[in-house]
Scaffold this motif. Structure first.
Motif, PDB file in Angstrom:
ATOM      1  N   ILE A  36       0.858  -1.176   0.000  1.00  0.00           N
ATOM      2  CA  ILE A  36       0.000   0.000   0.000  1.00  0.00           C
ATOM      3  C   ILE A  36       0.896   1.227   0.000  1.00  0.00           C
ATOM      4  N   VAL A  61      -4.391   9.530  -4.249  1.00  0.00           N
ATOM      5  CA  VAL A  61      -5.665   8.904  -3.879  1.00  0.00           C
ATOM      6  C   VAL A  61      -6.321   8.289  -5.107  1.00  0.00           C
ATOM      7  N   ASN A  64      -5.407   4.816  -5.674  1.00  0.00           N
ATOM      8  CA  ASN A  64      -5.706   3.985  -4.501  1.00  0.00           C
ATOM      9  C   ASN A  64      -4.616   4.026  -3.440  1.00  0.00           C
TER      10      ASN A  64
END
Length: 86
Positions: A36, A61, A64
Motif C-alpha cells: 500500500i 488517492v 488507490n
C-alpha cells in the motif's frame, strides 16, 4: 555536466526526483493484501496544503494510495491504525 569530487572530475547528469506538491514522507506498507502506497504531509501551526500539494494528494488517492496530512508523528500513527483497523 561535470562535478569535481576529491580532486577528480566525474561526469554526471543531475536528476530531479521530486515533483511539485510531493509529500514530506512516503513509502510502501507491506500488508497481507499487498503493498500500500502511503504519503505523509507534515504541517505545523496553522499551515495548510498548497494547490500543488492538493493536486498531488488527488493524484495519489486516485491511484488507490493513502495521503495523510498530519501535525506530528503521533497523529500519523493514529491515522494509520484508524485506516487499517490496527
Amino acid at each position: 555536466y561535470a562535478k569535481r569530487i576529491n580532486g577528480g572530475i566525474i561526469n554526471y547528469t543531475p536528476m530531479k526526483i521530486n515533483n511539485p506538491g510531493m509529500a514530506d514522507a512516503y513509502g510502501l506498507l507491506k500488508t497481507n493484501m499487498g503493498l500500500i502506497h502511503l504519503e505523509f504531509e507534515f504541517k505545523t501551526g496553522k499551515a495548510v496544503q498548497t494547490k500543488e500539494q492538493k493536486n498531488w494528494e488527488n493524484f495519489i488517492v486516485g491511484m488507490n494510495g493513502f495521503f495523510l496530512v498530519v501535525r506530528d508523528e503521533g497523529q500519523a500513527v493514529k491515522q494509520i491504525k484508524h485506516y487499517f483497523g490496527v
